[in-house]
Design an enzyme around this catalytic site. Structure first.
Site, PDB file in Angstrom:
ATOM      1  N   ARG A  59      -1.421  -2.973   5.825  1.00  0.00           N
ATOM      2  CA  ARG A  59      -1.319  -2.542   7.213  1.00  0.00           C
ATOM      3  C   ARG A  59       0.135  -2.597   7.665  1.00  0.00           C
ATOM      4  O   ARG A  59       0.826  -3.592   7.453  1.00  0.00           O
ATOM      5  CB  ARG A  59      -2.191  -3.422   8.120  1.00  0.00           C
ATOM      6  CG  ARG A  59      -3.694  -3.228   7.892  1.00  0.00           C
ATOM      7  CD  ARG A  59      -4.139  -1.847   8.328  1.00  0.00           C
ATOM      8  NE  ARG A  59      -5.572  -1.616   8.163  1.00  0.00           N
ATOM      9  CZ  ARG A  59      -6.114  -0.966   7.147  1.00  0.00           C
ATOM     10  NH1 ARG A  59      -5.344  -0.510   6.172  1.00  0.00           N
ATOM     11  NH2 ARG A  59      -7.421  -0.762   7.102  1.00  0.00           N
ATOM     12  N   GLU A  86       2.893   3.586  12.682  1.00  0.00           N
ATOM     13  CA  GLU A  86       1.742   4.469  12.528  1.00  0.00           C
ATOM     14  C   GLU A  86       0.919   4.543  13.805  1.00  0.00           C
ATOM     15  O   GLU A  86       0.567   3.539  14.395  1.00  0.00           O
ATOM     16  CB  GLU A  86       0.833   3.973  11.403  1.00  0.00           C
ATOM     17  CG  GLU A  86       1.330   4.325  10.014  1.00  0.00           C
ATOM     18  CD  GLU A  86       0.326   3.901   8.960  1.00  0.00           C
ATOM     19  OE1 GLU A  86      -0.792   4.449   8.964  1.00  0.00           O
ATOM     20  OE2 GLU A  86       0.661   3.028   8.150  1.00  0.00           O
ATOM     21  N   HIS A 113       0.397   6.525   4.058  1.00  0.00           N
ATOM     22  CA  HIS A 113      -0.885   5.810   4.123  1.00  0.00           C
ATOM     23  C   HIS A 113      -1.940   6.524   3.276  1.00  0.00           C
ATOM     24  O   HIS A 113      -3.045   6.827   3.741  1.00  0.00           O
ATOM     25  CB  HIS A 113      -1.353   5.691   5.574  1.00  0.00           C
ATOM     26  CG  HIS A 113      -2.323   4.554   5.785  1.00  0.00           C
ATOM     27  ND1 HIS A 113      -2.407   3.856   6.959  1.00  0.00           N
ATOM     28  CD2 HIS A 113      -3.250   3.999   4.961  1.00  0.00           C
ATOM     29  CE1 HIS A 113      -3.336   2.924   6.859  1.00  0.00           C
ATOM     30  NE2 HIS A 113      -3.871   2.993   5.648  1.00  0.00           N
ATOM     31  N   ALA A 117      -2.548   5.297  -0.112  1.00  0.00           N
ATOM     32  CA  ALA A 117      -2.844   4.478  -1.290  1.00  0.00           C
ATOM     33  C   ALA A 117      -4.320   4.540  -1.658  1.00  0.00           C
ATOM     34  O   ALA A 117      -4.678   4.550  -2.837  1.00  0.00           O
ATOM     35  CB  ALA A 117      -2.420   3.030  -1.056  1.00  0.00           C
TER      36      ALA A 117
END
Length: 311
Positions: free
Chosen positions: A227, A256, A286, A288
């Protein structure tokens, strides 16, 4: 049961829920306020990250039995309030843990071997071999903070390397054959690489800051596929500048939000400018956990959990 789908997902989600006898309604465009006017009609919600499901929303969802989040975390849901109302919370960390493990390894190896930098240079006619001499992962100590689905997946990927893997977690006795559980202090003393695999909670928000970084005994490489808000970007940039952090692979960013793209057309934070310009930083959007395989696996995991609880 009537299920409201608030985000698009893999087609098998609708197909298999239909086969189980559920009624599925798709609404990918209505505002949160508009959804609140009709949410009392539904027994279940399927969502990714479209908006936050807060107490006010849940008070209007008078027949709701479950919320399915097609992803690993539940931070966009008021979990405590939902559970007080007897609403089941269904997430799918099993669905994208393999993808996250592979992406974490990709970021680390790309950093160690300067692959992004070398690729750009060769494309521009530069053949700089000595300047792109890499380092090897073997012999290093990798520290993982958070040892749930994602941390365990990354540790499993590291088994093919001659590395020591340590993990720190607030839960006791989570270590296994792939990672030795240690205190945070021991992890900070020993690791050459730090990788985050934590959810977004009050404990983890802004966890990686200057004080935290100074707690490490030696400079380290940093990977974050967890995060973005766990990292104070300004402090990370400072650590990169002074060598306390040797390089960073970041799939997530503190900035984000729905309007992330506006950073490129308005005032961009200096720390973010530094990350973009740094040759020892690799950034991805973002993704992954976003692979062709994980999209299907996430949907299947949600279906399986709904079936197990409600059929």
């Amino acid at each position: 049961m009537n299920i409201l789908h608030l985000d698009s997902n893999h087609p098998l989600l609708i197909r298999e829920l239909n086969a189980l006898g559920f009624t599925n309604t798709l609404d990918f465009s209505a505002s949160k306020e508009e959804i609140e006017k009709t949410i009392h009609k539904y027994d279940g919600i399927i969502i990714r990250s479209r908006f936050k499901i807060d107490a006010a929303f849940l008070d209007k969802a008078t027949t709701l039995k479950f919320i399915g989040r097609v992803g690993a975390g539940l931070e966009n849901i008021d979990c405590d309030y939902a559970q007080k109302k007897g609403i089941s919370l269904i997430a799918a960390p099993e669905g994208n843990r393999n993808a996250v493990g592979e992406h974490s390894l990709a970021l680390l190896l790309s950093l160690f071997n300067k692959l992004n930098k070398a690729d750009r240079e060769v494309r521009n006619g530069k053949w700089l071999r000595e300047e792109n001499r890499g380092i090897e992962l073997d012999g290093k100590t990798v520290g993982l903070i958070g040892y749930g689905n994602m941390g365990k997946s990354f540790a499993k990927k590291l088994r093919g390397f001659d590395v020591t893997v340590l993990c720190y977690d607030i839960k006791p006795d989570v270590g296994d054959e792939n990672a030795t559980q240690v205190s945070l202090q021991e992890l900070q003393q020993r690791c050459d690489v730090l990788s985050l695999h934590t959810p977004e909670t009050p404990l983890t928000t802004k966890m990686v800051n200057t004080k935290f970084i100074r707690g490490f005994a030696k400079p380290f490489w940093f990977i974050n596929t967890a995060r973005g808000k766990s990292v104070v970007t300004e402090d990370l940039a400072l650590a990169l500048k002074n060598g306390a952090v040797l390089g960073a692979g970041l799939d997530v960013l503190e900035y984000e939000k729905a309007s992330f793209e506006s950073l490129f057309s308005s005032h961009m934070p200096e720390a973010f400018q530094y990350l973009i310009a740094s040759e020892n930083v690799i950034l991805s959007p973002h993704v992954a956990g976003w692979t062709v395989e994980s999209k299907e696996r996430l949907a299947q995991t949600i279906v399986d959990k709904i079936k197990a609880e409600f059929c």
